[in-house]
Design an enzyme around this catalytic site. Structure first.
Site, mmCIF file in Angstrom:
data_model
loop_
_atom_site.group_PDB
_atom_site.id
_atom_site.type_symbol
_atom_site.label_atom_id
_atom_site.label_comp_id
_atom_site.label_asym_id
_atom_site.label_seq_id
_atom_site.Cartn_x
_atom_site.Cartn_y
_atom_site.Cartn_z
ATOM 1 N N VAL A 170 19.457 -79.474 40.659
ATOM 2 C CA VAL A 170 20.836 -79.674 41.108
ATOM 3 C C VAL A 170 21.207 -78.632 42.152
ATOM 4 O O VAL A 170 21.789 -78.959 43.197
ATOM 5 C CB VAL A 170 21.807 -79.645 39.915
ATOM 6 C CG1 VAL A 170 23.256 -79.686 40.407
ATOM 7 C CG2 VAL A 170 21.545 -80.817 38.985
ATOM 8 N N ASP A 171 20.893 -77.382 41.894
ATOM 9 C CA ASP A 171 21.159 -76.339 42.880
ATOM 10 C C ASP A 171 20.453 -76.635 44.199
ATOM 11 O O ASP A 171 21.024 -76.473 45.290
ATOM 12 C CB ASP A 171 20.677 -74.982 42.354
ATOM 13 C CG ASP A 171 21.694 -74.291 41.471
ATOM 14 O OD1 ASP A 171 22.885 -74.622 41.557
ATOM 15 O OD2 ASP A 171 21.283 -73.417 40.689
ATOM 16 N N MET A 172 19.188 -77.053 44.107
ATOM 17 C CA MET A 172 18.413 -77.276 45.327
ATOM 18 C C MET A 172 18.934 -78.465 46.120
ATOM 19 O O MET A 172 19.069 -78.391 47.350
ATOM 20 C CB MET A 172 16.936 -77.454 44.972
ATOM 21 C CG MET A 172 16.313 -76.191 44.403
ATOM 22 S SD MET A 172 14.610 -76.408 43.873
ATOM 23 C CE MET A 172 13.795 -76.661 45.449
ATOM 24 N N GLY A 175 22.063 -77.476 47.866
ATOM 25 C CA GLY A 175 21.770 -76.727 49.087
ATOM 26 C C GLY A 175 21.363 -77.631 50.232
ATOM 27 O O GLY A 175 21.772 -77.435 51.387
#
Length: 373
Positions: A170-172, A175
Site C-alpha cells: 500500500v505504501d509503495m 508512492g
C-alpha cells in the site's frame, strides 16, 4: 551510471516527506532527472534506524528509498526552519510532504497558506486517509490499511488466517500514485501555468488494488475469500509442486491449456468436459490440481518451467529474493543499480528510450541548495 538529462530535467522537487510513500515518490522523480532536495529533521528520517542491516549506522531500508536526493537537515518546528522552507518552496516546482494533517498549517507553511504566494507550486500530500471524511486526518500505516481495505481478507491460505502481503504494497503503490499525480499536474501546468494539490491517500491506493475481487463482488454480491496462491477467476493459475522446486502455472486461455496437456502427455485432460473451457477449469479446480501435481511429480521444476515457457505456456520457477536479484535477466533489464561507495539498489522499472533514468546521488549525499538554473 553517467548522469543523463532525464525526462524531468529542470524540475525542482522539495521532498519534505519521510518513511516510505513520499520518499518513494521523490526517488521516482529523481531517477528521471528531477533535482530533489530532501529536508529531514535534525535526527534524520525514521527509516535510518529501521534495521538491521546497517551501513555506517544507517539502515538498508533508508538506502532503498532515498537515491538521487541531496539532504538538508532542518527543524521545521522553529521559526528559522520554517523561513528556510518558505525560501526553498519559492525555488521549487513540486513539494512532497506526508506530515500529519494540520501540522504544516500549524507551522504556517501549509498548502492553503502558501498557494497564493506560490501559485505555480504543485503540492503533493501523502496521507493515510485524506484530510476529511469519517477517517480524515487519522494516521495511516501500510499494514493497518491492508487490513481495512480488504487486502488481508483475500490474502493467505483458504483455511488460514487473513495475511498481510509480505511487503509494504500500500505504501509503495501510494508512492507510485503520488508520482503519477505529480506528472499529471506538471503536464496540466504547461497549459494553465498554475500548480495544484495532488492528494494521495493510502486508503484510496489500498482499495484500488482490489481487482478482480472488487469487480467480482460488484457483479455477484459474493464476498471474496482467500484462495492461497490460486487466482479467483482463472485456473490453473497456481503453484504446482514438482519432483524438484515448485513452479507457478499461469494458464490464461484454452490454447495454453491444450499445449500444457500435450506437453505432459495428458491430451485427454484438454477434452475433459470439466476442463475444456476456462470457466469450467475454474469451477473444477479442486479436481484439476491433483491431476497436474501427479503429472509433474517426476519432473524437475526449473526444467519444466523453461520447457513450458518455450512452447508458449506461462510458467515460472518459484525463486527466493537472492535468486531473483541474481538472475541474468535482472542484470539485462538493469534492475540492480550499483554506485560508488558500495551502494546497490533496485533500478527503475520505467524505461524511456531518449531520456533514460540516471543514478547520480547515492543515499546520504548532502547539499545545501538546489542546483543553479
Amino acid at each position: 551510471m553517467q548522469a543523463q538529462a532525464g525526462a524531468l530535467a529542470g524540475i525542482k522537487v522539495l521532498d519534505l516527506s519521510r518513511i516510505l510513500g513520499g520518499p518513494l515518490c521523490g526517488q521516482i522523480l529523481g531517477d528521471h532527472g528531477a533535482d530533489v532536495l530532501k529536508v529531514e529533521p535534525p535526527q534524520g528520517d525514521d527509516t535510518r534506524a529501521w534495521g538491521p542491516p546497517f551501513r555506517d549506522g544507517v539502515a538498508s531500508y533508508y538506502f532503498g528509498l532515498n537515491r538521487n536526493k541531496r539532504i538538508q537537515f532542518l527543524d521545521l518546528s522553529t521559526a528559522e526552519g520554517q523561513q528556510r522552507v518558505r525560501e526553498l518552496m519559492a525555488q521549487s516546482d513540486v513539494v512532497v510532504e506526508n506530515f500529519k494533517v494540520g501540522t504544516m498549517e500549524k507551522w504556517g507553511i501549509g498548502y492553503e497558506q502558501m498557494r497564493e504566494a506560490l501559485p505555480h507550486l504543485i503540492w503533493c500530500r501523502v496521507t493515510g486517509f485524506g484530510s476529511d471524511g469519517p477517517l480524515g486526518a487519522l494516521p495511516g500505516y501500510d499494514a493497518a490499511v491492508q487490513a481495512m481495505a480488504g487486502l488481508m481478507s483475500i490474502n493467505g491460505d483458504a483455511d488460514g488466517d487473513p495475511l498481510r502481503v509480505g511487503l509494504p504494497v500500500v505504501d509503495m503503490v501510494t508512492g507510485m500514485n503520488a508520482a503519477l499525480g505529480v506528472l499529471l499536474a506538471l503536464h496540466e501546468r504547461t497549459r494553465s501555468g498554475l500548480g495544484q494539490l495532488v492528494d494521495a491517500a493510502l486508503y484510496d491506493s489500498g482499495l484500488s488494488l482490489l481487482h478482480p475481487h472488487a469487480a467480482n463482488w460488484f457483479m455477484s454480491g459474493k464476498v471474496p475469500v482467500r484462495t492461497g496462491n490460486a487466482h479467483p477467476n482463472i485456473y490453473p493459475y497456481d503453484v504446482i509442486h514438482t519432483g524438484g522446486a515448485p513452479i507457478f502455472l499461469a494458464v490464461g486461455n484454452d490454447r495454453q491449456f491444450r499445449l500444457l496437456c500435450d506437453y505432459i502427455g495428458q491430451p485427454a485432460l484438454a477434452e475433459d468436459a470439466r476442463f475444456v473451457t476456462a470457466g469450467q477449469r475454474s469451477v473444477h479446480r479442486a479436481a484439476l490440481k491433483p491431476l497436474l501435481t501427479q503429472a509433474f511429480a517426476r519432473r524437475d521444476g526449473q526444467e519444466l518451467a523453461d520447457a513450458l515457457m518455450a512452447i508458449g505456456v506461462p510458467a515460472a520457477p518459484v525463486l527466493d529474493v537472492a535468486q531473483a536479484l541474481e538472475h541474468p535477466h535482472t542484470a539485462h533489464r538493469e534492475m540492480v543499480v550499483t554506485m560508488p561507495g558500495g551502494y546497490r539498489g533496485l533500478g527503475t522499472p520505467v524505461k524511456l528510450s531518449r531520456t533514460p533514468a540516471s543514478y547520480r546521488h547515492a543515499p546520504l549525499s548532502e547539499g545545501v541548495d538546489f542546483l543553479p538554473d
